[in-house]
Every structure is written in C-alpha cells, then in structure tokens.
Motif scaffolding. Structure first.
Motif, PDB file in Angstrom:
ATOM      1  N   UNK A 415      52.618  35.341  35.394  1.00 25.83           N
ATOM      2  CA  UNK A 415      51.675  36.192  35.699  1.00 25.83           C
ATOM      3  C   UNK A 415      50.591  36.322  34.795  1.00 25.83           C
ATOM      4  N   UNK A 416      50.771  36.708  33.521  1.00 25.85           N
ATOM      5  CA  UNK A 416      49.788  36.754  32.467  1.00 25.85           C
ATOM      6  C   UNK A 416      48.660  35.745  32.536  1.00 25.85           C
ATOM      7  N   UNK A 417      49.112  34.531  32.569  1.00 23.28           N
ATOM      8  CA  UNK A 417      48.240  33.326  32.522  1.00 23.28           C
ATOM      9  C   UNK A 417      47.406  33.275  33.992  1.00 23.28           C
ATOM     10  N   UNK A 418      48.064  33.675  34.947  1.00 25.11           N
ATOM     11  CA  UNK A 418      47.465  33.599  36.339  1.00 25.11           C
ATOM     12  C   UNK A 418      46.490  34.620  36.664  1.00 25.11           C
ATOM     13  N   UNK A 419      46.688  35.705  36.059  1.00 28.12           N
ATOM     14  CA  UNK A 419      45.636  37.135  36.356  1.00 28.12           C
ATOM     15  C   UNK A 419      44.679  36.979  35.421  1.00 28.12           C
ATOM     16  N   UNK A 420      44.740  36.413  34.042  1.00 27.64           N
ATOM     17  CA  UNK A 420      43.734  35.910  33.386  1.00 27.64           C
ATOM     18  C   UNK A 420      42.719  35.024  33.734  1.00 27.64           C
ATOM     19  N   UNK A 421      43.188  34.278  34.460  1.00 25.58           N
ATOM     20  CA  UNK A 421      42.094  33.180  35.033  1.00 25.58           C
ATOM     21  C   UNK A 421      41.559  33.595  36.277  1.00 25.58           C
ATOM     22  N   UNK A 422      41.737  34.681  36.807  1.00 22.43           N
ATOM     23  CA  UNK A 422      41.012  34.990  38.163  1.00 22.43           C
ATOM     24  C   UNK A 422      39.487  35.439  37.741  1.00 22.43           C
ATOM     25  N   UNK A 423      38.788  35.413  38.751  1.00 25.00           N
ATOM     26  CA  UNK A 423      37.510  35.577  38.589  1.00 25.00           C
ATOM     27  C   UNK A 423      37.404  37.187  38.671  1.00 25.00           C
ATOM     28  N   UNK A 429      41.107  42.878  41.494  1.00 26.66           N
ATOM     29  CA  UNK A 429      40.536  43.956  40.659  1.00 26.66           C
ATOM     30  C   UNK A 429      40.114  45.221  41.580  1.00 26.66           C
ATOM     31  N   UNK A 430      40.148  46.165  40.803  1.00 26.92           N
ATOM     32  CA  UNK A 430      39.600  47.506  41.647  1.00 26.92           C
ATOM     33  C   UNK A 430      38.573  48.287  40.711  1.00 26.92           C
ATOM     34  N   UNK A 431      37.271  47.871  41.103  1.00 29.60           N
ATOM     35  CA  UNK A 431      36.044  48.264  40.295  1.00 29.60           C
ATOM     36  C   UNK A 431      36.034  49.823  40.428  1.00 29.60           C
ATOM     37  N   UNK A 432      36.265  50.349  41.591  1.00 28.88           N
ATOM     38  CA  UNK A 432      36.132  51.572  41.727  1.00 28.88           C
ATOM     39  C   UNK A 432      37.132  52.483  40.648  1.00 28.88           C
ATOM     40  N   UNK A 433      38.250  52.227  40.261  1.00 27.98           N
ATOM     41  CA  UNK A 433      39.188  52.512  39.453  1.00 27.98           C
ATOM     42  C   UNK A 433      38.951  52.151  37.787  1.00 27.98           C
ATOM     43  N   UNK A 434      37.966  51.217  38.067  1.00 23.16           N
ATOM     44  CA  UNK A 434      37.776  50.602  36.586  1.00 23.16           C
ATOM     45  C   UNK A 434      39.072  49.795  36.240  1.00 23.16           C
ATOM     46  N   UNK A 435      39.852  49.447  37.306  1.00 22.97           N
ATOM     47  CA  UNK A 435      40.847  48.346  36.785  1.00 22.97           C
ATOM     48  C   UNK A 435      40.275  46.858  37.093  1.00 22.97           C
ATOM     49  N   UNK A 436      39.755  46.394  35.663  1.00 18.93           N
ATOM     50  CA  UNK A 436      39.172  45.110  35.687  1.00 18.93           C
ATOM     51  C   UNK A 436      39.943  44.159  34.812  1.00 18.93           C
ATOM     52  N   UNK A 437      39.487  43.162  34.656  1.00 20.51           N
ATOM     53  CA  UNK A 437      40.196  42.267  33.733  1.00 20.51           C
ATOM     54  C   UNK A 437      40.052  42.674  32.367  1.00 20.51           C
ATOM     55  N   UNK A 438      38.918  43.156  32.008  1.00 19.79           N
ATOM     56  CA  UNK A 438      38.847  43.851  30.692  1.00 19.79           C
ATOM     57  C   UNK A 438      39.552  45.155  30.342  1.00 19.79           C
ATOM     58  N   UNK A 439      39.828  45.986  31.291  1.00 17.92           N
ATOM     59  CA  UNK A 439      40.906  46.888  30.920  1.00 17.92           C
ATOM     60  C   UNK A 439      42.287  46.429  31.203  1.00 17.92           C
ATOM     61  N   UNK A 440      42.633  45.675  31.997  1.00 22.11           N
ATOM     62  CA  UNK A 440      43.889  44.818  32.223  1.00 22.11           C
ATOM     63  C   UNK A 440      44.441  44.340  30.839  1.00 22.11           C
ATOM     64  N   UNK A 441      43.471  43.459  30.219  1.00 22.99           N
ATOM     65  CA  UNK A 441      43.806  42.861  29.110  1.00 22.99           C
ATOM     66  C   UNK A 441      43.541  43.550  27.734  1.00 22.99           C
TER      67      UNK A 441
END
Length: 495
Positions: A415-423, A429-441
């Motif tokens: 799951x780590x590698x799958x989510x890391x490679x998502x666009x 992602x939920x930009x409204x909550x600022x749950x983005x790749x940057x905040x997730x990792x």
C-alpha cells in the motif's frame, strides 16, 4: 480487437433503461422465461454486419439475416420504435465507442413491402464484425427433418483432429474413431459425428448440438489463422446453450468455450437456464465472465449483474430462502493489518458469509509451524501468510491449507508503494482537508519496512484511510482486480 462492453436497452418491449454487461470472453444471459433473453442475442446479431466474404467451415458467412433473429408482432410491435445503445472497445483498448440502434416499422407501399427499418446512429453503418448466431433451430432433432443431405466441406486435417478431440473431451469417448461429416437439413448445417458404427442419422440431439458449437469454434480458429494480424475478434451467439446436454457435458463445454474464447480473443454470449452451468461459473464471474440475470418486477424486466448463485437458484426454482446457521471456516493471519486486508479482499464475494478471519500477532514462522503440525487442534484451521513469505517456499512445499496474500511484499509495503505512485490529482486525495501526498508521506520518505509500518498506522493517515482501512484498500483493489480474483480463487481452491 473489438469487444462489446455494455448494452443499454433504452426501450424494447417490456425492457426499459436496463444495462447488460459483457465479459471479455464469456457472457451469460439467464433468468425467467419471457424476459427477452433471446432478444439480446438478436440485437447483437443485428449490430454486426461483416463485409468480408470469408466463410465458415460450413460454407456460410459470418453474419445473420435480420429475419432469423427477430419476429415482430403486428398488433404489439408495429406501432413502436425500439432503441438500444452498444458500448464497445474498438482496436485501441483505451478508446470506448458506442453505436445506437433504432428500429421502427415501415408501412407497406407500392415500392416497399411492410418491414422494419433499422437505423445505426442516424442511418449509419452496422459494426463490421464477424459473428456466428446459433438459434433454436439448431435444436430440431435430425430425425424429424424431412430432407437431409451431405455436402462437401473442405476441412483441413488439423481441424478434423480438433473436432474429434473436442467431441471426445465433452462426451468422454475413448475407443470410437471419430470423423466430421458435413450435412445440411431444412433448418441447419453442421459437422456431424461419423464413427465406424454410426453416421449422422445415429447422432443424438446432444451430439448434434455440440457438433454445431464446435463447428463455430473451428470456424473462428480458421478465420483468425487466415486474417493474422488483421483479425479483430468476433462473436459467437448461442441460444439455450444447455439444451439436450447432461450436466457433466455442460461443464466440460464451458471449459472449452472459455479456452477458445481466450485463445482466439473472441466473445461467446449465450442464454441458459442450467443451474449446473450457473453454479460452475458463479465463482469465476468478473471481468472475463459476466452473468446477467433477468427478473420481472411489476411487469418490467430488471437485470441483476453477477448475482449470488443462491439468489439465482431460488429464483429459478421459485423457492423462498430457508434460514440456516452457517458454521464459518476459520482463517488465521499474521497480524491486524493482514486481517483487515483479507476481510476487505473477500468483502464483495460469496466467501464473506462462510469465512471467519482471525489475527495474530503471530510471526510467519509460528503460522508455518501451526500449518505443518498434525495436531488435531489445527485440523480444520486455514492459514494466510503475507506475500513476502513466498520467498521461503521457493524450494519447499507450501504447508497444507495455506495461502498467501497478494504480491510479494507485506501489506503495508504494497500500500505504501501503491499510494506513493498515485497522481497528485487522484481521487484518493482530499484537497479540501489537505490530505495530499505531501501530508500523507510527511516524515515517511525513507523506503524501508519499518517506515512502511509506521506510515500505515500513523494517527493522521489512519483517520484518512477509512474505517477498517477501507478507503486505501478499496483504492488498491480498483487497480488490481486480477490479483484480488487470484487471491479469492486460491481460497476457493483449498476449501
């Protein structure tokens, strides 16, 4: 390759706004009598108008006349206009195309007899795609035909061998020497079974039926060989596939149809009422095999796609479900993460009702020891190991009642590698909550096992991964359907 994807029935008799889904290889249309199942085959036959003059092994063209697939009623159909839309993948598998068909009755004039007119996208052209349509006329017993003759069909020797081998496989004929004999009657053409002791007049109705289906498979094999790189697929349509066949032959036939559909990259679409066929195919339903069940609700047809076999059996037998206590089968995983992963993988399958998933913490070595133990306490227990444990069994036998989670890594790593490679713009992602790749990792950029596990259970991430990690697991499943199906089949295989 051209593949049918869906058929949207906008308006046809007592069917309105219903969708039929086609499998990549096999499609089943089943359900109550009088729900329009055979008409689906008719619409597909009407969609296809193969322009090439290629002929089948029976010296017929890869197309079907409109009058052979539809019969319209003057009192109920002549004042109606019917409309359907096909969606299909054509050549480039990333491009979905559609074609709308409308039919309406044309009044009789001096220049035109009364007939139905068919429009394709506003008087456009039909799909240039080869088909073989096998209607109910093929089931008329030869013994009742008034005129039966043989005709010359040039069958290359390798296809005669294919015919003979398939007949043997379906009917389990061991000693008979079998050759195809080309015959035609008032209602059909076929390759009949000829042996040292009997010819076409000695063929049973089941042998007759199977011979016609095998003739269609061989015809497409010949067409693909002839066309080479220019072969774009094709369709075989069979009404009442199971008629005249006993249960074992039905299942053997399904195996052969799937094998040829995959080898030739064609679609085989058939109607059936056979519970044996539906039970056999139900665990295999998915992208490659689709089951459509037609039911009547308030006088209108409703299609249920890939229903449970229990549902179908109750409908076909017209029985009410009996309540019963099901004793679930226990599966043991390594830890809580593996438990969540397993539960999510079986969530939309029939396995959910019969499997209980327990968790450790057990290191993989402990689970392997339990699986290999002969102690009675483990006799009825099954075991699920993380994918990274597969490496340990390269040169040793996998313990009994043991399967592996998908991939060759731990669930957290998958799951780590799958989510890391998502666009960055992925739906996950939920930009409204600022749950983005940057905040997730954030703070988890070091690609190591410890990092993966810490990232997965991080409080902020866990809150956004959904209840029971459903959001992240469902997103992974969306892009890995074949791995999900392989895992489910591995469970079915050991139970």
């Amino acid at each position: 390759m051209t593949k049918l994807n869906t058929l949207d029935i906008i308006n046809f008799r007592h069917i309105e706004n219903q969708t039929v889904e086609f499998g990549k290889y096999l499609t089943v249309i089943t359900g109550l009598n009088g729900t329009g199942k055979s008409s689906i085959l008719g619409w597909i036959a009407q969609l296809c108008d193969y322009k090439s003059k290629d002929i089948t092994i029976l010296d017929t063209f890869f197309k079907e006349d409109y009058k052979n697939v539809f019969k319209f009623c003057p009192s109920n159909d002549y004042d109606k206009e019917y409309e359907v839309r096909f969606n299909y993948i054509s050549e480039n598998s990333f491009i979905e195309e559609s074609k709308q068909i409308a039919t309406r009755y044309v009044e009789k004039t001096e220049k035109s007899p009364e007939r139905y007119r068919t429009d394709f996208d506003g008087r456009g052209k039909a799909l240039d795609h080869p088909i073989i349509y096998m209607g109910l006329k093929r089931l008329i017993p030869l013994a009742t035909e008034n005129k039966i003759t043989t005709f010359k069909s040039t069958i290359p020797s390798k296809y005669s061998i294919t015919y003979s081998n398939l007949i043997r496989e379906i009917f389990v004929l061991v000693n008979d020497k079998i050759n195809p004999e080309a015959i035609k009657s008032t209602n059909k053409k076929l390759l009949a079974i000829q042996t040292d002791t009997y010819g076409h007049l000695g063929n049973s109705a089941g042998q007759d039926n199977i011979s016609q289906i095998i003739s269609a498979l061989i015809s497409f094999e010949m067409l693909k060989e002839k066309k080479g790189a220019n072969f774009k697929g094709g369709i075989i349509l069979i009404d009442e596939l199971d008629s005249t066949l006993y249960a074992a032959s039905q299942c053997k036939l399904i195996d052969i149809l799937f094998r040829f559909a995959r080898k030739l990259e064609i679609q085989i679409i058939f109607t059936t009422h056979s519970i044996e066929i539906l039970e056999y195919l139900s665990p295999k339903s998915g992208n490659e095999t689709q089951i459509n069940y037609f039911n009547l609700v308030d006088g209108k047809v409703k299609n249920t796609i890939n229903p449970s076999i229990e549902y179908v059996k109750r409908k076909i037998k017209n029985e009410v479900a009996q309540s019963q206590n099901i004793e679930k089968i226990n599966f043991i995983c390594e830890d809580e993460v593996a438990q969540y992963f397993t539960k999510n993988l079986i969530n939309n399958s029939e396995l959910k009702k019969i499997i209980n998933v327990e968790k450790g913490p057990f290191p993989d070595g402990t689970i392997i020891t339990m699986a290999e133990s002969n102690h009675s306490i483990f006799k009825n227990v099954y075991f699920i190991l993380d994918g990274d444990v597969k490496e340990k069994f390269k040169n040793r036998k996998v313990p009994p009642r043991t399967i592996f989670l998908p991939s060759n890594s731990r669930p957290e790593t998958i799951l780590y590698r799958f989510i890391l490679n998502l666009s960055d713009e992925d739906e996950f992602w939920d930009d409204e909550k600022n749950f983005t790749k940057s905040t997730c990792f954030n703070n988890y950029t070091n690609d190591g096992k410890g990092t993966h596990k810490s990232w997965f259970v991080d409080a902020t991430n866990k809150k956004n991964f959904g209840v029971g990690y459903s959001k992240i697991l469902n997103r992974w499943k969306k892009d890995n359907s074949s791995e999900v199906e392989d895992f489910l089949n591995s469970i079915r295989k050991i139970m």
